[in-house]
Design a protein around this motif. Sequence first.
Motif, PDB file in Angstrom:
ATOM      1  N   ASN B   8       0.812  -1.210   0.000  1.00 59.48           N
ATOM      2  CA  ASN B   8       0.000   0.000   0.000  1.00 59.48           C
ATOM      3  C   ASN B   8       0.850   1.266   0.000  1.00 59.48           C
ATOM      4  OD1 ASN B   8       0.859   0.387   2.626  1.00 59.48           O
ATOM      5  ND2 ASN B   8      -0.926  -0.633   3.510  1.00 59.48           N
ATOM      6  N   GLY B   9       2.139   1.133  -0.239  1.00 64.94           N
ATOM      7  CA  GLY B   9       2.987   2.320  -0.428  1.00 64.94           C
ATOM      8  C   GLY B   9       3.497   2.936   0.837  1.00 64.94           C
ATOM      9  N   PHE B  10       2.896   2.649   1.958  1.00 61.79           N
ATOM     10  CA  PHE B  10       3.354   3.226   3.221  1.00 61.79           C
ATOM     11  C   PHE B  10       4.135   2.206   4.019  1.00 61.79           C
ATOM     12  CE2 PHE B  10       0.027   6.405   2.467  1.00 61.79           C
ATOM     13  CZ  PHE B  10       0.794   7.535   2.662  1.00 61.79           C
ATOM     14  N   ASN B  11       5.146   2.687   4.685  1.00 62.26           N
ATOM     15  CA  ASN B  11       5.989   1.782   5.464  1.00 62.26           C
ATOM     16  C   ASN B  11       6.274   2.432   6.821  1.00 62.26           C
ATOM     17  OD1 ASN B  11       7.336  -0.524   5.933  1.00 62.26           O
ATOM     18  ND2 ASN B  11       9.249   0.160   4.965  1.00 62.26           N
ATOM     19  N   ILE B  12       5.154   2.761   7.485  1.00 56.63           N
ATOM     20  CA  ILE B  12       5.299   3.544   8.704  1.00 56.63           C
ATOM     21  C   ILE B  12       5.064   2.654   9.924  1.00 56.63           C
ATOM     22  CG2 ILE B  12       4.480   5.552   9.964  1.00 56.63           C
ATOM     23  CD1 ILE B  12       3.417   6.577   7.263  1.00 56.63           C
ATOM     24  N   ILE B 195       7.080  12.268  15.050  1.00 59.15           N
ATOM     25  CA  ILE B 195       8.248  12.456  14.188  1.00 59.15           C
ATOM     26  C   ILE B 195       8.402  11.266  13.245  1.00 59.15           C
ATOM     27  CG2 ILE B 195      10.766  12.551  14.175  1.00 59.15           C
ATOM     28  CD1 ILE B 195      10.612  14.291  16.654  1.00 59.15           C
ATOM     29  N   LYS B 196       8.203  10.080  13.813  1.00 56.49           N
ATOM     30  CA  LYS B 196       8.375   8.866  13.012  1.00 56.49           C
ATOM     31  C   LYS B 196       7.327   8.776  11.900  1.00 56.49           C
ATOM     32  CE  LYS B 196      10.833   5.123  12.768  1.00 56.49           C
ATOM     33  NZ  LYS B 196      12.102   4.764  13.379  1.00 56.49           N
ATOM     34  N   VAL B 197       6.113   9.216  12.223  1.00 59.13           N
ATOM     35  CA  VAL B 197       5.049   9.203  11.202  1.00 59.13           C
ATOM     36  C   VAL B 197       5.406  10.129  10.044  1.00 59.13           C
ATOM     37  CG1 VAL B 197       2.666   9.901  10.756  1.00 59.13           C
ATOM     38  CG2 VAL B 197       3.199   8.500  12.761  1.00 59.13           C
ATOM     39  N   PHE B 198       5.869  11.344  10.414  1.00 61.25           N
ATOM     40  CA  PHE B 198       6.261  12.277   9.354  1.00 61.25           C
ATOM     41  C   PHE B 198       7.443  11.732   8.553  1.00 61.25           C
ATOM     42  CE2 PHE B 198       3.978  15.694  11.747  1.00 61.25           C
ATOM     43  CZ  PHE B 198       3.108  16.021  10.720  1.00 61.25           C
ATOM     44  N   LEU B 205       7.094   9.643   0.091  1.00 62.78           N
ATOM     45  CA  LEU B 205       7.063  10.623  -0.996  1.00 62.78           C
ATOM     46  C   LEU B 205       8.376  10.663  -1.758  1.00 62.78           C
ATOM     47  CD1 LEU B 205       5.175  13.647   0.602  1.00 62.78           C
ATOM     48  CD2 LEU B 205       4.336  12.020  -1.091  1.00 62.78           C
ATOM     49  N   GLY B 206       9.454  10.186  -1.123  1.00 61.09           N
ATOM     50  CA  GLY B 206      10.755  10.193  -1.800  1.00 61.09           C
ATOM     51  C   GLY B 206      11.246  11.617  -1.995  1.00 61.09           C
ATOM     52  N   ILE B 207      11.883  11.858  -3.132  1.00 57.69           N
ATOM     53  CA  ILE B 207      12.419  13.190  -3.444  1.00 57.69           C
ATOM     54  C   ILE B 207      11.267  14.178  -3.580  1.00 57.69           C
ATOM     55  CG2 ILE B 207      13.788  14.531  -5.071  1.00 57.69           C
ATOM     56  CD1 ILE B 207      15.636  12.323  -5.084  1.00 57.69           C
ATOM     57  N   GLY B 208      11.435  15.348  -2.999  1.00 57.62           N
ATOM     58  CA  GLY B 208      10.369  16.340  -3.056  1.00 57.62           C
ATOM     59  C   GLY B 208       9.454  16.297  -1.861  1.00 57.62           C
ATOM     60  N   ALA B 209       9.868  15.583  -0.852  1.00 53.29           N
ATOM     61  CA  ALA B 209       9.042  15.479   0.357  1.00 53.29           C
ATOM     62  C   ALA B 209       9.325  16.660   1.264  1.00 53.29           C
ATOM     63  CB  ALA B 209       9.303  14.162   1.059  1.00 53.29           C
ATOM     64  N   ILE B 210       9.027  17.835   0.748  1.00 49.66           N
ATOM     65  CA  ILE B 210       9.398  19.034   1.502  1.00 49.66           C
ATOM     66  C   ILE B 210       8.489  19.220   2.708  1.00 49.66           C
ATOM     67  CG2 ILE B 210       9.614  21.543   1.364  1.00 49.66           C
ATOM     68  CD1 ILE B 210      10.523  21.139  -1.488  1.00 49.66           C
ATOM     69  N   ALA B 211       7.191  19.058   2.481  1.00 45.21           N
ATOM     70  CA  ALA B 211       6.246  19.292   3.568  1.00 45.21           C
ATOM     71  C   ALA B 211       6.521  18.391   4.773  1.00 45.21           C
ATOM     72  CB  ALA B 211       4.818  19.122   3.076  1.00 45.21           C
ATOM     73  N   PRO B 212       6.707  17.080   4.586  1.00 44.82           N
ATOM     74  CA  PRO B 212       6.987  16.246   5.781  1.00 44.82           C
ATOM     75  C   PRO B 212       8.297  16.608   6.463  1.00 44.82           C
ATOM     76  CG  PRO B 212       6.386  14.886   3.900  1.00 44.82           C
ATOM     77  CD  PRO B 212       6.551  16.266   3.389  1.00 44.82           C
ATOM     78  N   ILE B 213       9.286  17.004   5.643  1.00 49.30           N
ATOM     79  CA  ILE B 213      10.592  17.330   6.267  1.00 49.30           C
ATOM     80  C   ILE B 213      10.468  18.601   7.077  1.00 49.30           C
ATOM     81  CG2 ILE B 213      12.944  18.063   5.749  1.00 49.30           C
ATOM     82  CD1 ILE B 213      12.883  16.017   3.450  1.00 49.30           C
ATOM     83  N   VAL B 214       9.766  19.602   6.536  1.00 45.49           N
ATOM     84  CA  VAL B 214       9.525  20.831   7.302  1.00 45.49           C
ATOM     85  C   VAL B 214       8.754  20.498   8.574  1.00 45.49           C
ATOM     86  CG1 VAL B 214       8.282  23.022   7.295  1.00 45.49           C
ATOM     87  CG2 VAL B 214       9.636  22.357   5.306  1.00 45.49           C
ATOM     88  N   ALA B 215       7.771  19.600   8.426  1.00 43.01           N
ATOM     89  CA  ALA B 215       6.973  19.213   9.592  1.00 43.01           C
ATOM     90  C   ALA B 215       7.855  18.516  10.628  1.00 43.01           C
ATOM     91  CB  ALA B 215       5.834  18.292   9.165  1.00 43.01           C
TER      92      ALA B 215
END
Lengths: 176, 250
Positions: B8-12, B195-198, B205-215
């Motif tokens: 399902n694309g998520f590995n959290i 933090i782990k969820v973000f 999201l891979g490259i371009g995951a700006i929003a989660p990194i800022v978060a």
Amino acid sequence: MASESTGAASEHYVGMPQLNFEWFPNQIFWLLVTLVVLYFILNRVALPRIASVLADRSGAIQRDLDKAEEMKRQAVDAEDAYNKALLDARSTANDIVAEAKADIQKDLDKAIAKADAEIAARSAEGEKAINAIRDNAKKSVQDVANTTAAEIVKSMMPGAADAKAIKAAVTARLKG
Amino acid sequence: MATEDAGNGFNIHPMDQFVVKPLFGGDVVNWYTPTNVTLWMGLTVLAIVVLLVVGTRGRAIVPSRSQSVAEVMYGFVHKMVEDIAGKEGLKYFPYIFTLFIFILIANILGLLPTAFTTTSHIAVTAVMAMGVFIFVTILGFVKNGTKFFALFWISSAPLVLRPILALIEIISYFVRPVSHSIRLAGNMMAGHAVIKVFAGFAGALGIGAIAPIVAIMAVYGLEMLVVCIQAYVFTILTCVYLNDALHPVH
């Protein structure tokens, strides 16, 4: 509890690891060990050391403040002593000046007195000389008068020359 | 499970960081097994020794940086104990300082990436909270005898209200260790999980995951604050409970 973590990296924990009671004894044991070790390190080494450093510092600051206070007091004392010495020196100088003045006055008085005495002696001498000269002159005048009168009488009335009478007459005339 | 996640694309797995693992292989966690709990508590002790023992070895009148930090922490806790529990409370200062410095440093070390946060476990915080609770309760009775019950019997309230208030006071008294411990563990766990969820989002999201990194940066900054505040809160509550034990009059 769901505790299927078998140590394999690919498997993931389901549920809350915080509520896995199998791990409680391990955590509690290591926590107690940690806290006891920490307590002994802190209570034996770190806290007494920091406390003594803080006490030393406040002591040093207090000591420095005391020293500064003491130095300030010494400076004030020194200034007082200086002022007093200045005052003493001034009064001593005044004394010396007054003494010197008095000495000079005394010398001056003595010299004036001596000069006065000399002047008096000289003037007395002079007076005496003047008197002697005046007496001499008087006597000379008398002699000249006597001789002149005797000569005049002799030439006018030869034989009637009475030296004594002439002299008396001349003396009376000179007095008159 | 890993294959499902990949599907399902998520590995959290935000809770994986809290798993207790034996350090030297195997999967049996006995009470004596050296685990990551042991490792991170040991690192906490080491960090504290470096800061408070090695850092102050100069004993300088004009302190070095590390000595300054140690002195500030000492002064901070010392003043807190004195302000809240009074001069009598200073006798217990070493215990309170031990708790404070352990929680603070363990919290801060827990913020390191891949670290295991010992204080995020209810087992750890509950032991400390129960320790405080039992200690102040015994101390209260030893110091004050039956006068310690004045803490529950509020003499300034009207007589009819007193039994009701006493009931409330007793309940709140016994809830203390629960709130005391869950507050700390809950805060630690929540922050790290977020933090782990973000981080999981960023990974997905891979490259371009700006929003989660800022978060992550924002939450990390917030966590730096929370970590210190929770250590402070735990300590100040300990002082308050100690004060109740030493001066039980309401």
